[in-house]
Write an enzyme that holds these catalytic residues in place. Structure first.
Site, PDB file in Angstrom:
ATOM      1  N   ASP A 269      13.782  66.472  22.952  1.00 15.17           N
ATOM      2  CA  ASP A 269      13.337  67.056  21.562  1.00 15.17           C
ATOM      3  C   ASP A 269      11.970  67.887  21.520  1.00 15.17           C
ATOM      4  O   ASP A 269      11.189  67.987  20.775  1.00 15.17           O
ATOM      5  CB  ASP A 269      13.113  66.118  20.474  1.00 15.17           C
ATOM      6  CG  ASP A 269      14.361  66.136  19.594  1.00 15.17           C
ATOM      7  OD1 ASP A 269      15.360  67.043  19.940  1.00 15.17           O
ATOM      8  OD2 ASP A 269      14.532  65.261  18.598  1.00 15.17           O
ATOM      9  N   ASP A 422      16.045  52.098  13.455  1.00 17.79           N
ATOM     10  CA  ASP A 422      16.456  51.307  14.212  1.00 17.79           C
ATOM     11  C   ASP A 422      16.444  50.059  13.152  1.00 17.79           C
ATOM     12  O   ASP A 422      17.656  49.139  13.083  1.00 17.79           O
ATOM     13  CB  ASP A 422      15.661  50.829  15.203  1.00 17.79           C
ATOM     14  CG  ASP A 422      14.061  50.715  14.994  1.00 17.79           C
ATOM     15  OD1 ASP A 422      13.752  50.949  13.632  1.00 17.79           O
ATOM     16  OD2 ASP A 422      13.307  50.536  15.685  1.00 17.79           O
TER      17      ASP A 422
END
Length: 695
Positions: A269, A422
Site C-alpha cells: 500500500d 485483528d
C-alpha cells in the site's frame, strides 16, 4: 577457672548493699579500653567488638561514611545538572526538538484541563506555604481545628480558614468517593492479574500445551505427498516499509513447504513510488528463483490494513487455498513455521486460528524497548497462553498467525470499521463458535518501536480501536448464541476490565487523585495503594521476563506515565472522536540480530545453489526486471527528523512535582517519593528522553 557459686553469691550480695570503697585509677595515655564489670560473670562474657575501637578507628569510619555520602550527593548533583542542561536546550533554545503535532484536536481539551489544574495547584501551594510559615501548622494534622471568629487575626487568616471549611465540606467528599471507586477498580484489576498469573503457573506445572502428531506432515518424498500438505496462502501487508521489506520477504520465501502448495502475496500500500519499485524488484528477484510470489498494489488506500487484506482475499485464486498465514512487514518467520502451526488444524475442524508468539530482535536497544518487552512478554506468556488453554479464545495479534479461510468467510471477512481489524475478526469468529490455539513455543522475530513518538502512536491506536469495536459489537455479543459465561467474559473481562478500566483508573488514581489529596488532606489515599500493591503487580508483570527485574521501578513509573496516552485514546475511541479513526504505520528500524542475519544468509545461499533460475520464461519478465533495476538507483533525499516535546506530559510533570513539594511540607514520606519520581518520569517522557535520541 570459673568462680565458685558461693563467691558469686557473696559478690552479688555486697553489690546490692552498695558496700565497698570505690577506687579511681588515673593513667596517662591509656592504650586500652575500660570495661565496666557489674558482676563476676560479666568479666567472662565476650566483649563486643565495637567497644574496643579507639578514637582513631572511629574517625576513620566516620570519614569513610562521609566520603560515601559526598560521592552520592555529587553523582545526584551531576545527574540533576545534566537533566537541567537538557531541559534548558529543549525547552528554552529548542535545540533538535519539535513541538508535538497539534493538528489532531483530540488532546487540546485534556491539555487545557491539566493546565488549569496545574495553575490552581501552584496557587494553592503558594497560599499554604505562606500559612505554614505564619505558624498555622495545619499540614501536620489531617483533623484540622477550625479557629473561632475571635481567633482570627487578619484578612489572610480569615480567608485561609474559609478555604479550610470549604475544602472539608465540599471538595474532600467527592474526591474521597472517586478515590474509593478507583481503588475498588484497582483491586479488581489486580485480582484479574493475579488469577492470570496463577493460571500460567498451573499450565507450567501441568505442562499443558497444544500438541500435534509428530508424523502429521512427515514424508520421505515431498513431491509425491501433496495430499498431506494443504494449500496455504501467505500474505505480507505493508505500507512504505522501506527499512524492513527485504528481510521479511526473504524470510517468508524461505519457509519450508512444497512450492506448488504455497502462494506468497506481497500486499503493498506504499504511496512512495521509489519504495514501490524497490519492493517490486525484490519480488521479481525471488520469482526468478522459482518462488511462487506475486506483487499487489492498490491505487486507492481505503480501509488501511483491513482494506488491503480484504482486497487480496477477493482474488479468484484464493478459493483454491485452505489456510492463510499473515505476517507484518517486520516479521521474520523461521523456515519451519508452517510445519509447526498448520498441523494443529488437522483433526480439529472447529479450530479457526493458530497464533504464534512474538520475539523481539531489538528488545535491549534502549530503555523504552526494555520496558515494552516487559509488557509484551506478560501479554504473550500469561494473557494469551491462559486464555488459549482455558477459554480457546484470545485477541488475534494481527500477524504471525494462521487462519482457516472458511472461518474468515463465515465470520464476515475483514471489515474496515475500526483500526483494530485483528481484534474485530477474532471477536466475530468467537461469536460464530470457532476456537483458537495459542503456541507459546513457536516464536516469530519482529521489532518494537525504538522512539517514544512511534510507540505513543502505536499505543493510541491499540487503545482507541477496542473501544470503537466495543460500541459496534456489543449488540451482536448480547444476541449471539454463545453461552452466558462466554458473553460475560467477553464483555466484562476482555473489553471493560482490560481495555477500559485499566487506563481509566491508572490515569485518574495516580495522575489526578493523588496530587489532589496533597492539597486536600481530608481525602486520604493509603500508602498501600500508592506503593505496595503497584510494586507487587509490577513484580508479577516482570516474572515472564526475569532479566528485566532491575527495571521494575522504571516500568511502574513509565506505565503510569503512559496512562495519559491510553486514557486519551480510550475516550476518543469510546465517543468516536476524530483521532480514533487515524492509522499511522509504526516506524521500524530494520534491525536483525547477528545470528539471524548469518542464518538468513546461509539459507539464502543454499536456496540459490539448489534452485534453478528460470530465465527462459519470457522476454517480458526480463524487460520488466531491467526497468525495476533502473528505478532502484533513485533514492529520495533524507527527511530532517527531531525529537519532540509533549505538552500534556510536561504539564503533568510540573503538577506532580508541585504536589511533591506540598507532600514534603506535610512530612508524608511514601507520597513524597512517589510524586517526586513520578514527576521526574513525566518530565523525561515529556522531553522525549526515554527512547531513540535523534542528534
Amino acid at each position: 577457672m570459673a568462680p565458685r557459686l558461693e563467691f558469686s553469691k557473696m559478690w552479688a550480695k555486697n553489690a546490692k548493699k552498695g558496700g565497698g570503697t570505690p577506687v579511681v585509677v588515673k593513667m596517662e595515655n591509656p592504650n586500652f579500653s575500660v570495661v565496666e564489670i557489674d558482676g563476676p560473670d560479666s568479666a567472662f562474657r565476650p566483649v563486643e567488638k565495637s567497644r574496643g575501637k579507639n578514637a582513631k578507628q572511629a574517625s576513620w569510619v566516620l570519614l569513610l561514611k562521609a566520603q560515601r555520602f559526598v560521592s552520592l550527593i555529587a553523582s545526584m548533583a551531576a545527574l540533576l545538572w545534566s537533566l537541567l542542561g537538557t531541559i534548558n536546550k529543549r525547552l528554552i533554545f529548542r535545540q533538535g526538538v519539535a513541538m508535538e503535532n497539534g493538528k489532531l484536536g483530540k488532546g487540546r481539551l485534556l491539555f487545557t484541563v491539566i493546565r488549569v489544574f496545574l495553575v490552581s495547584s501552584i496557587a494553592i501551594l503558594g497560599f499554604e506555604v505562606v500559612a505554614y510559615f505564619k505558624g498555622w501548622h495545619y499540614f501536620r494534622n489531617p483533623s484540622l481545628h477550625i479557629p473561632r471568629t475571635s481567633d482570627i487575626q487578619g484578612l489572610f487568616h480569615m480567608v485561609y480558614v474559609a478555604w479550610l471549611r470549604f475544602r472539608a465540606d465540599y471538595i474532600a467528599p467527592p474526591i474521597q468517593a472517586l478515590s474509593t471507586f478507583c481503588v475498588v477498580l484497582f483491586m479488581i484489576q489486580s485480582a484479574d492479574r493475579m488469577i492470570l498469573s496463577l493460571g500460567c503457573l498451573w499450565i507450567k506445572y501441568k505442562k499443558s500445551k497444544p500438541t500435534i502428531d509428530a508424523n502429521a506432515m512427515m514424508s520421505d518424498d515431498l513431491e509425491k505427498s501433496d495430499y498431506e500438505y494443504p494449500m496455504v496462502l501467505v500474505q505480507i501487508p505493508m505500507c512504505n516499509e522501506k527499512e524492513v521489506y527485504e528481510q521479511s520477504i526473504s524470510a517468508v520465501c524461505q519457509i519450508d513447504w512444497p512450492k506448488d502448495r504455497i502462494l506468497i502475496q506481497v500486499l503493498d500500500d506504499s504511496d512512495d513510488e521509489s519504495i514501490q519499485w524497490l519492493i517490486k524488484s525484490e519480488v521479481a528477484d525471488w520469482s526468478q528463483r522459482g518462488i511462487n510470489i506475486i506483487y499487489r498494489h492498490r491505487e486507492i488506500r481505503t480501509g488501511y490494513k483491513a482494506g488491503n487484506l480484504k482486497s487480496a482475499m477477493s482474488c479468484d485464486y484464493v478459493k483454491d487455498y485452505e489456510f492463510v498465514a499473515i505476517f507484518d512487514a517486520d516479521f521474520q518467520p523461521n523456515p519451519d513455521f508452517l510445519k509447526k502451526t498448520v498441523p494443529h488444524f488437522k483433526g480439529n475442524p472447529e479450530v479457526g486460528l493458530v497464533q504464534a508468539r512474538w520475539a523481539f530482535v531489538n528488545k535491549d536497544e534502549n530503555l523504552l524497548t526494555r520496558l515494552q518487552n516487559i509488557n509484551l512478554c506478560f501479554h504473550f506468556e500469561v494473557e494469551q497462553q491462559v486464555n488459549g488453554v482455558f477459554l480457546n479464545f484470545f485477541g488475534f495479534n494481527g500477524t504471525a498467525g494462521v487462519w482457516r479461510i472458511k472461518a474468515l468467510e463465515e465470520s464476515g471477512g475483514w471489515l474496515e470499521r475500526t483500526t483494530v481489524e485483528d481484534m474485530d475478526i477474532a471477536v466475530r469468529a468467537h461469536l460464530n463458535g470457532w476456537k483458537f490455539i495459542y503456541l507459546n513455543d513457536v516464536q516469530v522475530l519482529c521489532e518494537v518501536p525504538e522512539s517514544y513518538e512511534a510507540y505513543r502512536k502505536q499505543q493510541h491506536r491499540w487503545h482507541s480501536g477496542p473501544m470503537q469495536l466495543f460500541r459496534l459489537c456489543l449488540p451482536a455479543v448480547i444476541t449471539s448464541k454463545i453461552s452466558a459465561w462466554k458473553k460475560a467474559n467477553l464483555i466484562l473481562l476482555f473489553f471493560l476490565l482490560r481495555k477500559l478500566i485499566l487506563p481509566f483508573y491508572s490515569f485518574t488514581l495516580f495522575c489526578i487523585i493523588l496530587p489532589l489529596t496533597m492539597f486536600v488532606p481530608e481525602a486520604e489515599l493509603p500508602s498501600w495503594v500508592i506503593c505496595y500493591v503497584p510494586v507487587f503487580m509490577s513484580l508479577l508483570n516482570v516474572l515472564p521476563a526475569p532479566r528485566s527485574f532491575p527495571f521494575i521501578v522504571p516500568y511502574l513509573l513509565f506505565e503510569n506515565t503512559m496512562s495519559v496516552t491510553k486514557f486519551n485514546a480510550m475516550v476518543s475511541g469510546l465517543f468516536q472522536l476524530g483521532s480514533s479513526y487515524e492509522w499511522i504505520v509504526t516506524k521500524k528500524a530494520g534491525r536483525s540480530s547477528e545470528s539471524d542475519l548469518l542464518a538468513a544468509a546461509e539459507r539464502e545461499t543454499k536456496m540459490i545453489n539448489q534452485l534453478p533460475v528460470h530465465r527462459g520464461a519470457s522476454e517480458s519478465e526480463l524487460s520488466e526486471l531491467n526497468k525495476l533495476m533502473e528505478h532502484k538507483v533513485v533514492s529520495p533525499l533524507p527527511v530532517k527528523k527531531a525529537n519532540k516535546i509533549y505538552r500534556k506530559e510536561l504539564a503533568l510533570a510540573f503538577l506532580l512535582l508541585t504536589a511533591s513539594v506540598r507532600s514534603l511540607l506535610a512530612a508524608q514520606g511514601v507520597h513524597f517519593y512517589f510524586l517526586l519520581f513520578q514527576g521526574v518520569t513525566f518530565l523525561l517522557v515529556g522531553l522525549d528522553l526515554i527512547g531513540e535520541q535523534i542528534s
